[in-house]
Motif scaffolding. Structure first.
Motif, PDB file in Angstrom:
ATOM      1  N   PRO A   1      57.939 108.690  34.027  1.00  0.00           N
ATOM      2  CA  PRO A   1      56.410 108.761  32.941  1.00  0.00           C
ATOM      3  C   PRO A   1      57.509 109.625  32.119  1.00  0.00           C
ATOM      4  O   PRO A   1      56.202 111.194  32.203  1.00  0.00           O
ATOM      5  CB  PRO A   1      55.677 109.161  34.033  1.00  0.00           C
TER       6      PRO A   1
ATOM      7  N   GLN B   1      54.277 111.608  29.680  1.00  0.00           N
ATOM      8  CA  GLN B   1      54.027 112.155  29.881  1.00  0.00           C
ATOM      9  C   GLN B   1      54.734 113.256  30.292  1.00  0.00           C
ATOM     10  O   GLN B   1      54.258 114.626  30.729  1.00  0.00           O
ATOM     11  CB  GLN B   1      53.417 111.535  31.396  1.00  0.00           C
TER      12      GLN B   1
ATOM     13  N   GLN C   1      59.262 109.716  22.354  1.00  0.00           N
ATOM     14  CA  GLN C   1      58.757 110.119  23.630  1.00  0.00           C
ATOM     15  C   GLN C   1      57.909 111.566  23.636  1.00  0.00           C
ATOM     16  O   GLN C   1      57.355 112.224  24.634  1.00  0.00           O
ATOM     17  CB  GLN C   1      59.364 109.657  24.457  1.00  0.00           C
TER      18      GLN C   1
ATOM     19  N   GLU D   1      56.426 100.092  35.103  1.00  0.00           N
ATOM     20  CA  GLU D   1      55.304 100.357  34.650  1.00  0.00           C
ATOM     21  C   GLU D   1      55.859 101.607  33.131  1.00  0.00           C
ATOM     22  O   GLU D   1      55.565 101.344  32.355  1.00  0.00           O
ATOM     23  CB  GLU D   1      54.343 100.220  35.327  1.00  0.00           C
ATOM     24  N   HIS D   2      56.122 102.406  33.918  1.00  0.00           N
ATOM     25  CA  HIS D   2      56.624 103.635  32.526  1.00  0.00           C
ATOM     26  C   HIS D   2      58.360 102.558  32.056  1.00  0.00           C
ATOM     27  O   HIS D   2      57.503 103.102  30.234  1.00  0.00           O
ATOM     28  CB  HIS D   2      57.791 104.392  33.638  1.00  0.00           C
ATOM     29  N   TRP D   3      59.021 101.895  32.090  1.00  0.00           N
ATOM     30  CA  TRP D   3      59.628 100.887  31.087  1.00  0.00           C
ATOM     31  C   TRP D   3      58.567 100.524  30.233  1.00  0.00           C
ATOM     32  O   TRP D   3      59.224 100.935  29.241  1.00  0.00           O
ATOM     33  CB  TRP D   3      60.987 100.558  32.364  1.00  0.00           C
TER      34      TRP D   3
ATOM     35  N   ASP E   1      56.231 101.205  28.634  1.00  0.00           N
ATOM     36  CA  ASP E   1      55.212 101.932  28.193  1.00  0.00           C
ATOM     37  C   ASP E   1      56.490 102.729  27.479  1.00  0.00           C
ATOM     38  O   ASP E   1      55.795 102.147  25.605  1.00  0.00           O
ATOM     39  CB  ASP E   1      54.804 102.996  29.284  1.00  0.00           C
ATOM     40  N   ALA E   2      57.618 102.550  27.333  1.00  0.00           N
ATOM     41  CA  ALA E   2      58.216 103.608  26.583  1.00  0.00           C
ATOM     42  C   ALA E   2      59.488 102.318  25.621  1.00  0.00           C
ATOM     43  O   ALA E   2      59.426 102.323  24.501  1.00  0.00           O
ATOM     44  CB  ALA E   2      58.981 104.142  27.481  1.00  0.00           C
TER      45      ALA E   2
ATOM     46  N   GLN F   1      56.617  95.459  26.909  1.00  0.00           N
ATOM     47  CA  GLN F   1      56.568  94.775  27.293  1.00  0.00           C
ATOM     48  C   GLN F   1      58.143  93.618  27.427  1.00  0.00           C
ATOM     49  O   GLN F   1      58.207  93.626  28.068  1.00  0.00           O
ATOM     50  CB  GLN F   1      54.822  93.955  27.797  1.00  0.00           C
TER      51      GLN F   1
END
Ligand code: PLP
Length: 389
Positions: free
Chosen positions: A161, A164, A193, A293-295, A297-298, A301
């Motif tokens: 993440p 974060q 990021q 899911e972190h991929w 986000d960064a 999709q």
């Protein structure tokens, strides 16, 4: 004058105004000044002129500017390898009594540098679990000066993440440095990021040939860049003109190559996922992979990913059988590094992580090159036969 002197001090000067698709290659240790006043006036730190080969040539300046653009930064320094970039950041920011935090899935030699060198200079380090921001938060203490980030782990492939973790560093006033070799400046913007410093092993995708070693250190902050640049100067890092030119020549095709590696890697990763010999495929862009899911986000999709993934074989396949699989591959070669035209394979023993590793089977990391995906699939298919032999 003798011929020797004539050939060294030849009066011919070619006309200016030459233009070609690629920049010229300038090579120098010595840089010649017009007069003593110019020599005295020159400030090596400013790119308005040239002082000495180590401080830059037109060729290295051009590569620095292009990598700064690639990373979405303002400044860039070049060093002789990706590991040298990591070392330069550590040495610029840390002193005796300080501590650096390194993710437990980081590029192995980064951990070895902390253990084998930084420790001798009184600089402490801790490994943290990058999938658990609470673990990082608990480890940041009064002597923490630097936190390394890497997404995904380049062997275990879990995507962390990132935003974060970087936000956590910011809130605690600790500098965050990202190893962006996997993303290559294309998959996501390291500064957006939240990283303060973004390093890359240009050795991988930007070089793209498997024939150049080089690293970069990009920043947006003027003071941070100056601090890194002073260490760079004191350590005597430099890169050769021919190597810089090789990377400059590869940059125009970087995005096309990255997308081609990505396409083939996803196709092969999906195919391997359906094979009975395989217990799990670790590829951050595939659903079900750790940190998918972190991929998203960064990278988005529909984002891109490097041509790198790992496979965990079923534990019924002994290490010797998996080694035989690797030895049976014909197009895939056994070799470290990645990002070049030749597909590579390495069996790994995951022993250095702080976290419990949930898999019992042997992990093999694949770097997908630029060969046709169907030829690579056929090669994998024939080599999988070695597992049951
Ligand atoms: C994630 C990562 N960072 C840094 C490096 C170091 O690059 P170099 O081989 O140029 O020192 C590597 C090399 O494999 C890497 O995989």
């Amino acid at each position: 004058m003798t011929k020797a002197t004539d050939l060294i001090h030849h009066p011919y000067v070619p006309p200016t105004g030459f233009a070609a698709p690629q920049p010229g290659v300038y090579k120098a240790s010595t840089v010649i000044f017009a007069n003593v006043a110019a020599m005295r006036a020159r400030d090596w730190q400013h790119k308005a002129g040239y002082t000495y080969g180590l401080h830059g040539t037109p060729t290295t300046f051009q590569l620095e500017e292009r990598i700064a653009t690639l990373e979405g930064g303002k400044h860039c320094l070049l060093v002789p390898s990706g590991l040298a970039a990591i070392a330069n950041v550590n040495l610029a920011l840390l002193k005796a009594g300080d501590e650096v935090l390194i993710p437990d899935n980081a590029y192995g030699p980064s951990k070895a540098l902390a253990e084998g060198e930084l420790k001798n200079w009184g600089i402490g380090h801790q490994l943290y679990d990058p999938m658990d921001p609470a673990d990082l938060a608990a480890r940041i203490g009064p002597s923490t000066r630097l936190v390394w980030l890497e997404a995904p782990g380049s062997v275990t492939m879990e995507f962390v993440p990132l935003a974060q973790l970087a936000q956590l560093c910011r809130s605690k006033g600790v500098t965050a440095a990202l190893d962006n070799t996997w993303g290559a400046g294309l998959a996501f913007n390291g500064f957006e990021q939240g990283a303060d410093i973004v390093v890359q092993a240009l050795t991988k995708y930007p070089s793209g040939g498997g024939d150049v070693l080089m690293g970069s250190i990009a920043t947006k902050d003027d003071a941070l860049h100056r601090q890194l640049k002073l260490t760079h100067m004191r350590l005597g890092w430099g890169v050769g003109g021919n190597d810089a030119e090789a990377v400059l020549r590869s940059l125009p095709s970087l995005e096309l190559r990255y997308r081609a590696h990505d396409r083939s890697a996803r196709e092969l990763a999906r195919w391997l996922r359906g094979r009975p010999e395989v217990s799990q495929v670790l590829h951050p862009a595939l659903e079900g992979s750790p940190g998918h899911e972190h991929w998203a986000d960064a990278c988005g999709q529909d984002g891109v990913a490097a041509g790198l993934f790992s496979v965990v074989f079923h534990e019924r396949h002994a290490q010797a059988q998996v080694d035989a699989f690797c030895d049976s591959l014909r197009l895939f070669k056994l070799g470290y590094s990645w990002g070049g035209p030749v597909s590579l394979v390495v069996p790994y023993d995951i022993a250095t992580m702080r976290r419990a590793w949930p898999h019992k089977g042997t992990l093999v990391r694949f770097s997908i090159g630029l060969e046709a995906a169907e030829d690579l699939r056929e090669d994998l298919g024939q080599a999988l036969g070695a597992l049951s032999r």
